[in-house]
Design an enzyme around this catalytic site. Structure first.
Site, PDB file in Angstrom:
ATOM      1  N   GLY A 145       9.088   7.000  -1.641  1.00  0.00           N
ATOM      2  CA  GLY A 145       9.250   5.908  -2.439  1.00  0.00           C
ATOM      3  C   GLY A 145      10.120   4.580  -2.774  1.00  0.00           C
ATOM      4  N   ARG A 146       8.952   4.283  -2.612  1.00  0.00           N
ATOM      5  CA  ARG A 146       8.716   2.146  -2.056  1.00  0.00           C
ATOM      6  C   ARG A 146       9.900   1.208  -2.642  1.00  0.00           C
ATOM      7  NH1 ARG A 146       4.692  -0.083  -0.093  1.00  0.00           N
ATOM      8  NH2 ARG A 146       2.770   1.983  -1.089  1.00  0.00           N
ATOM      9  N   THR A 165       2.036   9.431  -9.842  1.00  0.00           N
ATOM     10  CA  THR A 165       2.377   9.168  -9.121  1.00  0.00           C
ATOM     11  C   THR A 165       3.327   9.716  -8.395  1.00  0.00           C
ATOM     12  OG1 THR A 165       3.659   7.156  -7.634  1.00  0.00           O
ATOM     13  CG2 THR A 165       3.664   7.243 -10.387  1.00  0.00           C
ATOM     14  N   ILE A 166       3.639  10.239  -6.808  1.00  0.00           N
ATOM     15  CA  ILE A 166       4.546  11.152  -6.894  1.00  0.00           C
ATOM     16  C   ILE A 166       6.127   9.768  -7.386  1.00  0.00           C
ATOM     17  CG2 ILE A 166       3.992  12.480  -4.920  1.00  0.00           C
ATOM     18  CD1 ILE A 166       5.042  10.553  -2.859  1.00  0.00           C
ATOM     19  N   ASP A 167       5.993   8.557  -6.722  1.00  0.00           N
ATOM     20  CA  ASP A 167       7.217   7.747  -7.134  1.00  0.00           C
ATOM     21  C   ASP A 167       8.201   7.461  -8.422  1.00  0.00           C
ATOM     22  OD1 ASP A 167       6.629   7.032  -4.712  1.00  0.00           O
ATOM     23  OD2 ASP A 167       5.850   4.919  -5.110  1.00  0.00           O
TER      24      ASP A 167
HETATM   25  O1  F6P Z   1       1.813   6.350  -3.901  1.00  0.00           O
HETATM   26  C1  F6P Z   1       3.267   6.608  -3.402  1.00  0.00           C
HETATM   27  C2  F6P Z   1       2.874   6.048  -2.175  1.00  0.00           C
HETATM   28  O2  F6P Z   1       3.364   7.757  -1.727  1.00  0.00           O
HETATM   29  C3  F6P Z   1       4.502   5.918  -2.172  1.00  0.00           C
HETATM   30  O3  F6P Z   1       5.658   6.649  -1.770  1.00  0.00           O
HETATM   31  C4  F6P Z   1       4.287   5.682  -0.420  1.00  0.00           C
HETATM   32  O4  F6P Z   1       4.970   4.529  -0.223  1.00  0.00           O
HETATM   33  C5  F6P Z   1       2.740   5.133  -0.112  1.00  0.00           C
HETATM   34  O5  F6P Z   1       2.682   5.912  -1.460  1.00  0.00           O
HETATM   35  C6  F6P Z   1       2.174   5.481   1.345  1.00  0.00           C
HETATM   36  O6  F6P Z   1       1.403   4.490   0.579  1.00  0.00           O
HETATM   37  P1  F6P Z   1      -0.230   4.803   1.782  1.00  0.00           P
HETATM   38  O7  F6P Z   1      -0.357   6.246   1.850  1.00  0.00           O
HETATM   39  O8  F6P Z   1      -1.180   4.472   1.264  1.00  0.00           O
HETATM   40  O9  F6P Z   1       0.263   4.600   3.487  1.00  0.00           O
END
Ligand code: F6P
Length: 419
Positions: A191-192, A142-144
């Site tokens: 980064g949620r 995970t990038i997070d």
């Molecule tokens: O995988 C984590 C993430 O990259 C978060 O940092 C980001 O909020 C989310 O995915 C975005 O997800 P999606 O591409 O499904 O909108």
């Protein structure tokens, strides 16, 4: 004699090195023909298993698979799809086991983040309850960078390198004309809930006057007045202000500064739009000319500037997953462990999926300065080695030589479509 087949799925938001984990896993399985038969990959992740859309990776020659080492995105397709709790939707888990049984799959490798580790854990519990022999191993991604039990997460080091590089580069741009033009530049990063990616931008700033001048972390409450005062101070002191904002920053009442109103399958709010929201605030309240950027998918697909450390670790967790399964480990995830010495070393050790599932790792408070807008030396010490090293993809005709796998030739189905 070859062993039972394996199923591999990519899950959730992809990274620029997730395919390197796939490569490590597939090579690890190919090296142990007594243990593993064919490695099937799910077309679009776990949905591929539920719909019996399986890709036979043995059809790909080593030369083709090698492109996984430098091609971003999810080579087999990924998905945001949540298997509900076993009590709420037992049939979905049973369908998974039915598909595994039909294809003699004895190994389940799930390459994802928090939610995926939870799913892998649940699948291992249900398989054992049903008496179906299935080895379940999670592969971190995970990038997070918010997975528990591992020092860092494959995918993060490369985003960190991209974000720090882009912040530095944009800083040179704005510094050129700030006397007569743009005074504030805001970059939004992913980064949620955890501010690791935003923090990484701080590596670009060796001294307070170098950009980024302000980092906005989701771990801290966003205070608009304090933010604007600090923007004004930076403009007064340095002539301009570069801000890096996490997409997940929120006001004291918990409302995200930029919530689109859309929720994904996991119930997570879709974020995006912090940068324009902050830019509007700056424009209206300070009158400074501004520009902004939303790094969005550019950051998690930026394989051209990936970190070599990250790439090596992504490969290593894939290889370790195959090794653990061959050694008979169950319900674990290869975790990255940082060595104690002064120079950076790392190793891979198994962590229980139950210790990883559904835990989020946030930036410790002592990684953030007292004023809340920068990183401390402790954060630098943690982050620096993760962005070290270059591993450029090969280039052809001036562009990176990425390659799409042919995913159309799926394994013949043996079951009726799922209800
Ligand atoms: O995988 C984590 C993430 O990259 C978060 O940092 C980001 O909020 C989310 O995915 C975005 O997800 P999606 O591409 O499904 O909108």
């Amino acid at each position: 004699m070859s062993g039972r087949n394996a199923f591999y799925a990519q899950s959730g938001g992809v990274t620029s090195v997730i395919n390197a984990s796939a490569w490590g896993l597939i090579q690890g399985c190919r090296a142990r023909p007594d243990t593993f038969g064919t490695v099937y990959a799910g077309r679009e992740g776990i949905i591929g298993a539920l719909d019996e859309n399986l890709i036979d990776t043995s059809k790909f020659l080593d030369d083709t698979l090698e492109h996984l080492l430098w091609t971003p995105g999810g080579a087999f397709g990924s998905c945001r799809y949540k298997l509900k709790g076993i009590e709420q939707n037992r049939t979905e888990y049973e369908r998974l086991i039915e598909v595994f049984d039909a294809h003699d799959i004895g190994y389940f490798f799930y390459n994802g983040g928090n939610d995926s580790m939870d799913t892998a854990h649940k699948v291992s519990l249900l398989a054992s309850e049903m008496g179906y022999p299935l080895t379940c191993i999670g592969i971190p991604k995970t990038i997070d960078n918010d997975l528990a039990a591992t020092d860092n997460c494959p995918g993060f080091g490369s985003v960190a390198k991209y974000v720090a590089t882009s912040t530095a580069e944009a800083g040179y741009d704005i510094a050129s004309m700030c006397g007569s033009s743009t005074k504030v530049f805001i970059m939004e990063v992913m980064g949620r809930h955890a501010g690791w990616i935003a923090a990484a931008a701080g590596l670009a700033s060796e001294r307070a006057e170098f950009p980024p001048h302000m980092i906005l972390f989701p771990e801290l409450t966003f205070d608009a007045d304090d933010f604007l005062n600090e923007v004004d101070r930076c403009v007064a002191d340095y002539g301009y202000c570069v801000v890096v904002a996490s997409e997940g920053i929120a006001y004291a009442d918990g409302t995200f500064v930029a919530e689109s109103g859309v929720k994904d399958a996991f119930g997570h709010a879709q974020l995006g739009g912090v940068a324009p929201a902050l830019a509007k605030l700056v424009g209206e309240r300070t009158g400074h000319k501004y520009h902004y950027a939303i790094a969005d998918y550019l950051q998690r697909s930026a394989r051209h500037i990936a970190s070599k450390t990250d790439l090596d670790q992504a490969i290593a967790v894939g290889e370790a997953a195959a090794r653990y399964a061959a050694e008979g480990l169950q319900g674990v995830m290869p975790a990255i462990i940082r060595g104690d010495g002064d120079s950076y070393t790392w190793s891979i050790q198994p962590a229980d999926l139950s210790d990883v599932a559904n835990h989020e790792k946030f930036m410790p408070r002592d990684f953030i300065t007292d004023n809340g807008y920068a990183i401390t030396q402790a954060a630098r010490d943690y982050l620096q080695p993760l962005i070290e090293g270059e591993c450029f993809p090969p280039f052809k005709d001036g562009l990176p030589e990425y390659q799409r796998l042919d995913l159309e030739r799926l394994v013949a189905r043996k079951l009726a479509p799922r209800a």
